[in-house]
Design a protein around this motif. Structure first.
Motif, PDB file in Angstrom:
ATOM      1  N   LEU A   1      -3.583   9.611  -6.380  1.00  0.00           N
ATOM      2  CA  LEU A   1      -4.756   8.760  -6.182  1.00  0.00           C
ATOM      3  C   LEU A   1      -4.967   7.873  -7.398  1.00  0.00           C
ATOM      4  N   ARG A   2      -4.897   8.465  -8.557  1.00  0.00           N
ATOM      5  CA  ARG A   2      -5.099   7.720  -9.789  1.00  0.00           C
ATOM      6  C   ARG A   2      -3.979   6.712 -10.017  1.00  0.00           C
ATOM      7  N   ALA A   3      -2.811   6.994  -9.442  1.00  0.00           N
ATOM      8  CA  ALA A   3      -1.683   6.085  -9.581  1.00  0.00           C
ATOM      9  C   ALA A   3      -1.777   4.904  -8.626  1.00  0.00           C
ATOM     10  N   GLY A   4      -2.719   4.979  -7.673  1.00  0.00           N
ATOM     11  CA  GLY A   4      -2.917   3.844  -6.781  1.00  0.00           C
ATOM     12  C   GLY A   4      -2.644   4.089  -5.322  1.00  0.00           C
ATOM     13  N   ALA A   5      -2.406   5.347  -4.941  1.00  0.00           N
ATOM     14  CA  ALA A   5      -2.177   5.638  -3.525  1.00  0.00           C
ATOM     15  C   ALA A   5      -3.420   5.312  -2.704  1.00  0.00           C
ATOM     16  N   GLY A   6      -3.195   4.828  -1.493  1.00  0.00           N
ATOM     17  CA  GLY A   6      -4.300   4.446  -0.637  1.00  0.00           C
ATOM     18  C   GLY A   6      -4.813   5.562   0.241  1.00  0.00           C
ATOM     19  N   GLY A   7      -4.176   6.732   0.174  1.00  0.00           N
ATOM     20  CA  GLY A   7      -4.631   7.841   0.990  1.00  0.00           C
ATOM     21  C   GLY A   7      -3.540   8.877   1.168  1.00  0.00           C
ATOM     22  N   PHE A   8      -3.800   9.823   2.051  1.00  0.00           N
ATOM     23  CA  PHE A   8      -2.896  10.937   2.266  1.00  0.00           C
ATOM     24  C   PHE A   8      -2.564  11.106   3.730  1.00  0.00           C
ATOM     25  N   LEU A   9      -1.407  11.665   3.962  1.00  0.00           N
ATOM     26  CA  LEU A   9      -0.958  11.950   5.318  1.00  0.00           C
ATOM     27  C   LEU A   9      -0.291  13.319   5.304  1.00  0.00           C
ATOM     28  N   LEU A  10      -0.773  14.234   6.130  1.00  0.00           N
ATOM     29  CA  LEU A  10      -0.134  15.537   6.223  1.00  0.00           C
ATOM     30  C   LEU A  10       1.197  15.412   6.957  1.00  0.00           C
ATOM     31  N   LYS A  11       2.208  16.101   6.445  1.00  0.00           N
ATOM     32  CA  LYS A  11       3.546  15.979   7.041  1.00  0.00           C
ATOM     33  C   LYS A  11       3.608  16.472   8.484  1.00  0.00           C
ATOM     34  N   ASP A  12       2.698  17.382   8.837  1.00  0.00           N
ATOM     35  CA  ASP A  12       2.708  17.903  10.205  1.00  0.00           C
ATOM     36  C   ASP A  12       1.707  17.185  11.104  1.00  0.00           C
TER      37      ASP A  12
ATOM     38  N   LEU B   1      -9.503   8.102   4.058  1.00  0.00           N
ATOM     39  CA  LEU B   1     -10.326   9.135   3.448  1.00  0.00           C
ATOM     40  C   LEU B   1     -10.827  10.122   4.492  1.00  0.00           C
ATOM     41  N   ALA B   2      -9.901  10.748   5.174  1.00  0.00           N
ATOM     42  CA  ALA B   2     -10.289  11.751   6.172  1.00  0.00           C
ATOM     43  C   ALA B   2     -10.967  12.913   5.460  1.00  0.00           C
ATOM     44  N   PRO B   3     -12.199  13.248   5.832  1.00  0.00           N
ATOM     45  CA  PRO B   3     -12.917  14.320   5.138  1.00  0.00           C
ATOM     46  C   PRO B   3     -12.154  15.636   5.081  1.00  0.00           C
ATOM     47  N   ALA B   4     -11.370  15.949   6.112  1.00  0.00           N
ATOM     48  CA  ALA B   4     -10.652  17.224   6.154  1.00  0.00           C
ATOM     49  C   ALA B   4      -9.448  17.257   5.227  1.00  0.00           C
ATOM     50  N   VAL B   5      -9.046  16.105   4.716  1.00  0.00           N
ATOM     51  CA  VAL B   5      -7.850  16.052   3.883  1.00  0.00           C
ATOM     52  C   VAL B   5      -8.189  15.632   2.461  1.00  0.00           C
ATOM     53  N   THR B   6      -8.547  14.379   2.283  1.00  0.00           N
ATOM     54  CA  THR B   6      -8.719  13.841   0.939  1.00  0.00           C
ATOM     55  C   THR B   6      -9.847  14.514   0.173  1.00  0.00           C
ATOM     56  N   ARG B   7     -11.003  14.682   0.811  1.00  0.00           N
ATOM     57  CA  ARG B   7     -12.137  15.244   0.087  1.00  0.00           C
ATOM     58  C   ARG B   7     -11.847  16.671  -0.356  1.00  0.00           C
ATOM     59  N   ARG B   8     -11.281  17.485   0.552  1.00  0.00           N
ATOM     60  CA  ARG B   8     -10.960  18.865   0.206  1.00  0.00           C
ATOM     61  C   ARG B   8      -9.895  18.923  -0.884  1.00  0.00           C
ATOM     62  N   LEU B   9      -8.951  17.988  -0.832  1.00  0.00           N
ATOM     63  CA  LEU B   9      -7.890  17.953  -1.821  1.00  0.00           C
ATOM     64  C   LEU B   9      -8.458  17.669  -3.204  1.00  0.00           C
TER      65      LEU B   9
ATOM     66  N   ALA C   1       0.858  -1.184   0.000  1.00  0.00           N
ATOM     67  CA  ALA C   1       0.000   0.000   0.000  1.00  0.00           C
ATOM     68  C   ALA C   1       0.895   1.235   0.000  1.00  0.00           C
ATOM     69  N   VAL C   2       0.396   2.326  -0.571  1.00  0.00           N
ATOM     70  CA  VAL C   2       1.165   3.573  -0.597  1.00  0.00           C
ATOM     71  C   VAL C   2       0.375   4.656   0.116  1.00  0.00           C
ATOM     72  N   LEU C   3       1.032   5.294   1.070  1.00  0.00           N
ATOM     73  CA  LEU C   3       0.446   6.399   1.810  1.00  0.00           C
ATOM     74  C   LEU C   3       1.245   7.647   1.452  1.00  0.00           C
ATOM     75  N   VAL C   4       0.606   8.604   0.800  1.00  0.00           N
ATOM     76  CA  VAL C   4       1.298   9.781   0.282  1.00  0.00           C
ATOM     77  C   VAL C   4       1.502  10.828   1.369  1.00  0.00           C
ATOM     78  N   LEU C   5       2.724  11.327   1.465  1.00  0.00           N
ATOM     79  CA  LEU C   5       3.058  12.411   2.375  1.00  0.00           C
ATOM     80  C   LEU C   5       2.883  13.731   1.627  1.00  0.00           C
ATOM     81  N   THR C   6       2.091  14.631   2.159  1.00  0.00           N
ATOM     82  CA  THR C   6       1.827  15.875   1.453  1.00  0.00           C
ATOM     83  C   THR C   6       1.784  17.067   2.399  1.00  0.00           C
ATOM     84  N   THR C   7       2.131  18.233   1.856  1.00  0.00           N
ATOM     85  CA  THR C   7       1.995  19.467   2.606  1.00  0.00           C
ATOM     86  C   THR C   7       0.651  20.121   2.314  1.00  0.00           C
TER      87      THR C   7
END
Length: 217
Positions: free
Chosen positions: A94-105, A125-133, A77-83
């Motif tokens: 996401l389209r490449a197959g990432a399973g979600g996002f993680l804020l660096k802070d 799929l945290a609403p405050a992160v993925t959906r807004r993104l 699984a891939v968890l993307v680190l993003t600012t």
């Protein structure tokens, strides 16, 4: 034990994440990588359960690295680190197959829990992160097409709620169904539309116009 590969071009970030995850009783840092190309090579060599993937890295960015890692048989699984505010290409991950996002802070406890979530095969799929993104970087006209047409009316309803970031329990409450029934409908949606997971279903819902930017929630 969940084996994790950390891919980030900043040595301090790698060491900090390694130290934080290394003290977790159920997580082991299998290795680190300083760029996307090394991440792909290390994923093949070490066979981790999860790759923490930074987006902006030299030689090969995290999006292409995610695509290549996820194309491998038995891939992690891939968890993307993003600012979040700076990374304008995370939707492509996401389209490449990432399973979600993680804020660096994100706080340490949240990072560890995110690793456990994607390792268990669940989308983050945290609403405050993925959906807004997705809302910020995706702009498409109302869609359609054969994949959507194959869905029943109920399956479309479930897909729409998934696109709005709702959990199975929340969907069950809104549609007056059992969670097991919602899970069955979602499974059929994934099969009929050729989607690999819940994250892909969110992207599909936006692409097909079932959910529009600003309407999620």
């Amino acid at each position: 034990m969940i084996r994790v590969l950390i891919a980030d071009d900043h040595a301090l970030a790698r060491s900090g994440l390694s130290a934080m995850l290394g003290v977790q009783p159920d997580i082991e840092v299998a290795g680190t990588a300083g760029d996307g190309a090394e991440a792909v090579a290390q994923a093949r060599l070490l066979r981790p359960d999860v790759v923490l993937m930074d987006v902006r890295m030299p030689r090969m960015d995290g999006i292409e690295a995610t695509r290549r890692v996820r194309a491998e048989p038995g891939c992690p699984a891939v968890l993307v680190l993003t600012t979040f505010d700076l990374d304008q290409y995370v939707y492509e991950a996401l389209r490449a197959g990432a399973g979600g996002f993680l804020l660096k802070d994100a706080p340490p406890g949240q990072i560890a829990e995110a690793v456990r979530t994607v390792a268990a095969g669940q989308a983050l799929l945290a609403p405050a992160v993925t959906r807004r993104l997705i809302e910020r970087f995706l702009s498409v006209p109302p869609g359609g097409g054969t994949a959507l047409e194959r869905l029943t009316a109920r399956e479309r309803e479930v897909l729409e709620h998934v696109g709005r970031g709702r959990s199975n329990a929340e969907i069950a409450e809104v549609l007056h169904l059992s969670e097991a029934t919602v899970k069955t409908h979602l499974s059929r949606v994934l099969t009929k539309a050729g989607l690999r997971d819940r994250v892909a279903a969110v992207v599909f819902a936006y692409e097909q116009g079932l959910v529009r930017a600003g309407e999620a929630g």
